[in-house]
Scaffold this motif. Structure first.
Motif, PDB file in Angstrom:
ATOM      1  N   ILE A 210       0.824  -1.208   0.000  1.00 42.30           N
ATOM      2  CA  ILE A 210       0.000   0.000   0.000  1.00 42.30           C
ATOM      3  C   ILE A 210       0.862   1.264   0.000  1.00 42.30           C
ATOM      4  N   THR A 211       1.799   1.336   0.923  1.00 34.14           N
ATOM      5  CA  THR A 211       2.513   2.601   1.115  1.00 34.14           C
ATOM      6  C   THR A 211       3.403   2.956  -0.066  1.00 34.14           C
ATOM      7  N   HIS A 212       4.098   1.983  -0.642  1.00 30.58           N
ATOM      8  CA  HIS A 212       4.965   2.315  -1.771  1.00 30.58           C
ATOM      9  C   HIS A 212       4.173   2.610  -3.045  1.00 30.58           C
ATOM     10  N   SER A 213       2.942   2.102  -3.123  1.00 27.91           N
ATOM     11  CA  SER A 213       2.088   2.426  -4.270  1.00 27.91           C
ATOM     12  C   SER A 213       1.654   3.886  -4.252  1.00 27.91           C
ATOM     13  N   GLU A 249       3.859   0.194   5.616  1.00 29.02           N
ATOM     14  CA  GLU A 249       4.911   0.720   6.476  1.00 29.02           C
ATOM     15  C   GLU A 249       4.296   1.673   7.494  1.00 29.02           C
ATOM     16  N   THR A 250       4.760   1.546   8.734  1.00 27.92           N
ATOM     17  CA  THR A 250       4.211   2.342   9.826  1.00 27.92           C
ATOM     18  C   THR A 250       5.336   2.753  10.765  1.00 27.92           C
ATOM     19  N   HIS A 251       5.103   3.843  11.478  1.00 22.13           N
ATOM     20  CA  HIS A 251       6.155   4.428  12.331  1.00 22.13           C
ATOM     21  C   HIS A 251       5.478   5.197  13.458  1.00 22.13           C
ATOM     22  N   PRO A 252       6.058   5.194  14.656  1.00 25.54           N
ATOM     23  CA  PRO A 252       5.453   5.957  15.752  1.00 25.54           C
ATOM     24  C   PRO A 252       5.311   7.441  15.440  1.00 25.54           C
ATOM     25  N   ASN A 253       6.227   7.987  14.641  1.00 23.43           N
ATOM     26  CA  ASN A 253       6.171   9.405  14.278  1.00 23.43           C
ATOM     27  C   ASN A 253       6.763   9.572  12.882  1.00 23.43           C
ATOM     28  N   PRO A 254       5.956   9.377  11.826  1.00 22.43           N
ATOM     29  CA  PRO A 254       6.483   9.443  10.461  1.00 22.43           C
ATOM     30  C   PRO A 254       7.223  10.734  10.137  1.00 22.43           C
ATOM     31  N   ALA A 255       6.838  11.831  10.752  1.00 21.85           N
ATOM     32  CA  ALA A 255       7.503  13.104  10.482  1.00 21.85           C
ATOM     33  C   ALA A 255       8.973  13.074  10.887  1.00 21.85           C
ATOM     34  N   CYS A 256       9.320  12.180  11.811  1.00 23.04           N
ATOM     35  CA  CYS A 256      10.704  12.069  12.271  1.00 23.04           C
ATOM     36  C   CYS A 256      11.408  10.839  11.711  1.00 23.04           C
ATOM     37  N   ALA A 257      10.723  10.072  10.858  1.00 16.49           N
ATOM     38  CA  ALA A 257      11.318   8.856  10.302  1.00 16.49           C
ATOM     39  C   ALA A 257      12.512   9.209   9.426  1.00 16.49           C
ATOM     40  N   ASN A 263       5.372   8.483   3.316  1.00 20.80           N
ATOM     41  CA  ASN A 263       4.439   7.444   2.885  1.00 20.80           C
ATOM     42  C   ASN A 263       3.874   6.600   4.020  1.00 20.80           C
ATOM     43  N   MET A 264       4.446   6.712   5.209  1.00 18.12           N
ATOM     44  CA  MET A 264       4.082   5.782   6.276  1.00 18.12           C
ATOM     45  C   MET A 264       2.842   6.211   7.051  1.00 18.12           C
ATOM     46  N   LEU A 265       2.126   5.195   7.541  1.00 15.57           N
ATOM     47  CA  LEU A 265       0.956   5.439   8.373  1.00 15.57           C
ATOM     48  C   LEU A 265       1.396   5.571   9.827  1.00 15.57           C
ATOM     49  N   PRO A 266       0.927   6.600  10.539  1.00 21.66           N
ATOM     50  CA  PRO A 266       1.259   6.691  11.963  1.00 21.66           C
ATOM     51  C   PRO A 266       0.812   5.435  12.699  1.00 21.66           C
TER      52      PRO A 266
END
Length: 287
Positions: A210-213, A249-257, A263-266
């Motif tokens: 999903i995210t890379h699309s 792809e997911t991350h606790p804080n995408p803005a700081c990834a 592209n990542m979902l929080p």
């Protein structure tokens, strides 16, 4: 043309690696999920994300594979973050396997990485740009691990049958095929959902990345953009078509990834989305 495995006698091996969620009976249940941060950034991000995802997927009954690249090789700019060191990153992935009891997937980029990474993970992922690299696919296949081959943005879904064949000719039938969008001009990707049933004709599980699309590559800044607000939209469509698995792809804080933050979902939005997708899957299967 039939592809041959490079190692003598390798094609006579019948290698099977069991991962929960990948049996014929499991296809009648929920989709499986590969999810995690883009790259191994730190122990805090990896272990925190894994803990939360295991909690969510266990409650919802979703077969789960933790995802993180131990090293990022395909970068737009030379100064982009690539990783914390191969062995350090791989040890963290092994720690996820050990402490949470879930399979792990990571990318490889060169044939000599396959055997090394296979010591730490359960699924070796072939990046989309490298999906035609026979020596890379063969090296991954010969480890006996699951091999997830991403469809190139430039490739027709029908052509992925030949990529899968490169794995099976090594006696390894642990193959997954993943769609991640198709190039549309210089700066965008589109998803052709006909590709999912086409690739399923191979008999192997098909995943929707999903995210890379939703990436917008080749930005003038040298940093890839994206549309994370559309993640659930693309995921719902994939479930409706009957995809076997999702990659998010997911991350606790995408803005700081440190990679692919656009592209990542929080992480705090994963649970609600997955609840809705599980409900949708049940509805689709009722027809």
């Amino acid at each position: 043309m039939t592809m041959k495995c490079s190692h003598t006698g390798a094609k006579n091996k019948d290698i099977r690696v069991v991962i929960p969620g990948f049996t014929d009976d499991d296809k009648k249940g929920p989709f499986f999920l590969m999810a995690g941060p883009c790259v191994v950034e730190s122990e805090e991000v990896v272990m925190g994300t894994a803990a939360r995802m295991v909690e969510i997927t266990s409650r919802l009954g979703i077969p789960y594979i933790f995802k993180a690249s131990y090293r990022k090789a395909n970068r737009s700019r030379a100064d982009s973050f690539t990783g914390i060191g191969d062995i350090n990153a791989l040890n963290l992935l092994a720690k996820v396997r050990r402490e949470f009891g879930v399979p792990v997937v990571t990318d490889i980029h060169n044939p000599d990485e396959a055997a090394m990474a296979a010591e730490y993970v359960d699924v070796l992922q072939i990046p989309a740009f490298l999906c035609r690299q026979t020596d890379l696919i063969t090296a991954a296949a010969e480890t006996g691990k699951w091999v997830n081959i991403k469809k190139g943005q430039f490739l027709a879904p029908e052509s992925m049958a030949f990529a899968a064949e490169k794995v099976t000719e090594c006696g390894n039938r642990n193959v997954m095929l993943t769609d991640r969008g198709t190039s549309f001009g210089y700066y965008d990707l589109i998803v052709d959902y006909r590709g999912i049933p086409i690739m399923q004709r191979t008999g192997f599980p098909v995943v929707m990345d999903i995210t890379h699309s939703l990436q917008q590559p080749n930005q003038s800044s040298g940093v890839t953009g994206g549309h994370p607000e559309m993640i659930e939209t693309v995921a719902r469509a994939a479930i409706a078509v009957g995809v076997d698995g999702l990659f998010v792809e997911t991350h606790p804080n995408p803005a700081c990834a440190l990679s692919d933050g656009a592209n990542m979902l929080p992480l705090d939005r994963m649970e609600n989305m997955l609840e809705r997708l599980v409900a949708l899957r049940k509805t689709v299967q009722s027809f």
